[in-house]
Design a protein around this motif. Structure first.
Motif, PDB file in Angstrom:
ATOM      1  N   GLN A  82       0.800  -1.130   0.033  1.00 16.45           N
ATOM      2  CA  GLN A  82      -0.045   0.081   0.095  1.00 16.45           C
ATOM      3  C   GLN A  82       0.903   1.118  -0.189  1.00 16.45           C
ATOM      4  O   GLN A  82       0.500   2.070  -0.713  1.00 16.45           O
ATOM      5  CB  GLN A  82      -0.934   0.048   0.986  1.00 16.45           C
ATOM      6  N   GLN A  83       2.099   1.102   0.789  1.00 16.66           N
ATOM      7  CA  GLN A  83       2.754   2.324   0.773  1.00 16.66           C
ATOM      8  C   GLN A  83       3.623   2.758  -0.683  1.00 16.66           C
ATOM      9  O   GLN A  83       3.686   3.859  -1.076  1.00 16.66           O
ATOM     10  CB  GLN A  83       4.224   2.218   1.880  1.00 16.66           C
ATOM     11  N   SER A  84       3.839   1.487  -1.071  1.00 17.06           N
ATOM     12  CA  SER A  84       4.358   1.694  -2.413  1.00 17.06           C
ATOM     13  C   SER A  84       3.440   2.249  -3.624  1.00 17.06           C
ATOM     14  O   SER A  84       3.829   3.286  -4.465  1.00 17.06           O
ATOM     15  CB  SER A  84       4.934   0.289  -3.135  1.00 17.06           C
ATOM     16  N   PHE A  85       2.072   1.725  -3.332  1.00 19.02           N
ATOM     17  CA  PHE A  85       1.066   2.452  -4.343  1.00 19.02           C
ATOM     18  C   PHE A  85       0.973   3.886  -3.870  1.00 19.02           C
ATOM     19  O   PHE A  85       0.915   4.830  -4.882  1.00 19.02           O
ATOM     20  CB  PHE A  85      -0.242   1.920  -3.845  1.00 19.02           C
ATOM     21  N   TYR A  86       0.909   4.443  -2.607  1.00 18.74           N
ATOM     22  CA  TYR A  86       0.792   5.874  -2.060  1.00 18.74           C
ATOM     23  C   TYR A  86       2.000   6.739  -2.576  1.00 18.74           C
ATOM     24  O   TYR A  86       1.828   7.520  -3.046  1.00 18.74           O
ATOM     25  CB  TYR A  86       0.610   5.728  -0.647  1.00 18.74           C
ATOM     26  N   ASN A  87       3.373   6.113  -2.696  1.00 20.50           N
ATOM     27  CA  ASN A  87       4.531   6.547  -2.784  1.00 20.50           C
ATOM     28  C   ASN A  87       4.542   6.921  -4.541  1.00 20.50           C
ATOM     29  O   ASN A  87       4.904   8.147  -4.980  1.00 20.50           O
ATOM     30  CB  ASN A  87       5.702   5.916  -2.777  1.00 20.50           C
ATOM     31  N   ARG A  88       3.841   6.125  -5.169  1.00 20.41           N
ATOM     32  CA  ARG A  88       3.912   6.160  -6.586  1.00 20.41           C
ATOM     33  C   ARG A  88       2.589   7.020  -7.065  1.00 20.41           C
ATOM     34  O   ARG A  88       2.573   7.499  -8.291  1.00 20.41           O
ATOM     35  CB  ARG A  88       3.664   4.683  -7.254  1.00 20.41           C
ATOM     36  N   GLY A  89       1.844   7.462  -6.229  1.00 20.20           N
ATOM     37  CA  GLY A  89       0.338   8.161  -6.592  1.00 20.20           C
ATOM     38  C   GLY A  89      -0.078   7.206  -7.615  1.00 20.20           C
ATOM     39  O   GLY A  89      -0.669   7.874  -8.501  1.00 20.20           O
ATOM     40  N   ALA A  90      -0.257   5.948  -7.325  1.00 17.99           N
ATOM     41  CA  ALA A  90      -0.876   5.034  -8.410  1.00 17.99           C
ATOM     42  C   ALA A  90      -2.421   4.808  -8.305  1.00 17.99           C
ATOM     43  O   ALA A  90      -2.866   3.855  -8.663  1.00 17.99           O
ATOM     44  CB  ALA A  90       0.066   3.572  -8.275  1.00 17.99           C
ATOM     45  N   SER A  91      -3.131   6.169  -8.035  1.00 21.71           N
ATOM     46  CA  SER A  91      -4.425   5.798  -8.182  1.00 21.71           C
ATOM     47  C   SER A  91      -4.950   7.304  -8.771  1.00 21.71           C
ATOM     48  O   SER A  91      -4.357   8.488  -8.234  1.00 21.71           O
ATOM     49  CB  SER A  91      -5.120   5.598  -6.834  1.00 21.71           C
ATOM     50  N   GLN A  92      -6.298   7.082  -9.377  1.00 24.27           N
ATOM     51  CA  GLN A  92      -6.925   8.775  -9.718  1.00 24.27           C
ATOM     52  C   GLN A  92      -8.064   8.469  -8.745  1.00 24.27           C
ATOM     53  O   GLN A  92      -7.994   9.018  -7.757  1.00 24.27           O
ATOM     54  CB  GLN A  92      -7.098   8.831 -11.175  1.00 24.27           C
TER      55      GLN A  92
END
Ligand code: FES
Ligand code: FES
Length: 240
Positions: free
Chosen positions: A179-189
């Protein structure tokens, strides 16, 4: 952007829009932790607390109870259960589900999907429903270590198995490494598809902690993102 700013569609606030999309529950995100974490810094501090319903007593409200095998209708669930046992030899009634390490005793209809039970009977709306017919991957959960479309799995087939939903990835306060990696990546709109991607990636990483790019692409290939974020999801999994 402020909390009062309209989203440009129907004159709703962003909070109302997210509530309508099932992304906010009581002011708290369940299943879209990454999205709200990204938004929190703009407008407000989000208290990241997950409330779980441990014991659920369900009451059937349908006017008719229909046998999923032969379509016979009954006025009460007891009549359907008696018919089912006598005619089909399978008990449709009380089951125990293990979800995120917790056992839940509940009464189900034999034709309910796992996705429906998770969202509507166990209060776990982090599992989203998109197509509801096994095409988009939005509803993915992990069952006995494998990524499964919860919309196409009967809840009765999930009995006796370990079910992991997006709510089970963290303690509700601290993001796990994926989840942290998704957050760091900004991997959501919009974030609607994100729980499904997280769960598919969770199944992959538990079986293969060091996947290749092709491994990740294959694991996420059954998932759609209408915001076009798949390339970011792939990178986020590789960086987790
Ligand atoms: S909602 Fe289950 S695959 Fe689309
Ligand atoms: S981030 Fe919007 S559908 Fe994937």
């Amino acid at each position: 952007m402020t909390e009062k700013k309209k989203n440009g569609s129907g004159g709703k606030t962003r909070r109302d829009f997210l509530k309508d999309a099932g992304l906010l529950v009581g002011g708290t995100a369940i299943g879209s932790t990454v999205l709200l974490a990204a938004c929190a810094g703009e407008t407000e501090t989000v208290t990241n607390t997950v409330t779980r319903t441990q014991t659920v007593t369900t009451t059937a409200t349908e006017s008719k109870f229909v046998c999923p095998i032969d379509g016979t209708e009954f006025d009460t669930f007891a009549e359907l259960q008696a018919h089912f046992e006598a005619t089909h030899g399978t008990v449709a009634g009380v089951v125990t589900l293990n979800v995120n390490g917790d056992n839940h005793l509940l009464q189900v209809q034999p034709y309910w999907s796992l996705a429906f039970v998770l969202r509507e009977k166990l209060g776990l709306p982090g599992t989203k429903i998109g197509c509801d017919r096994g095409e988009c991957g939005t509803c993915t959960v992990v069952v006995d270590g494998k990524a499964v479309y919860a919309c196409t799995m009967l809840v009765t087939d999930a009995v006796g198995k370990n079910i992991l939903t997006v709510e089970g990835l963290s303690d509700g306060i601290t993001l796990n490494s994926l989840q942290q990696s998704f957050y760091n990546r900004g991997a959501s709109q919009c974030g609607y598809c994100t729980p499904g991607f997280l769960m598919a990636a969770t199944a992959l990483l538990s079986a293969n902690p060091n996947p290749s790019r092709d491994d990740v692409r294959l694991a996420l290939s059954g998932h759609l993102c209408s915001c076009g974020e798949i390339h970011n999801f792939i990178e986020a999994v590789l960086e987790a």
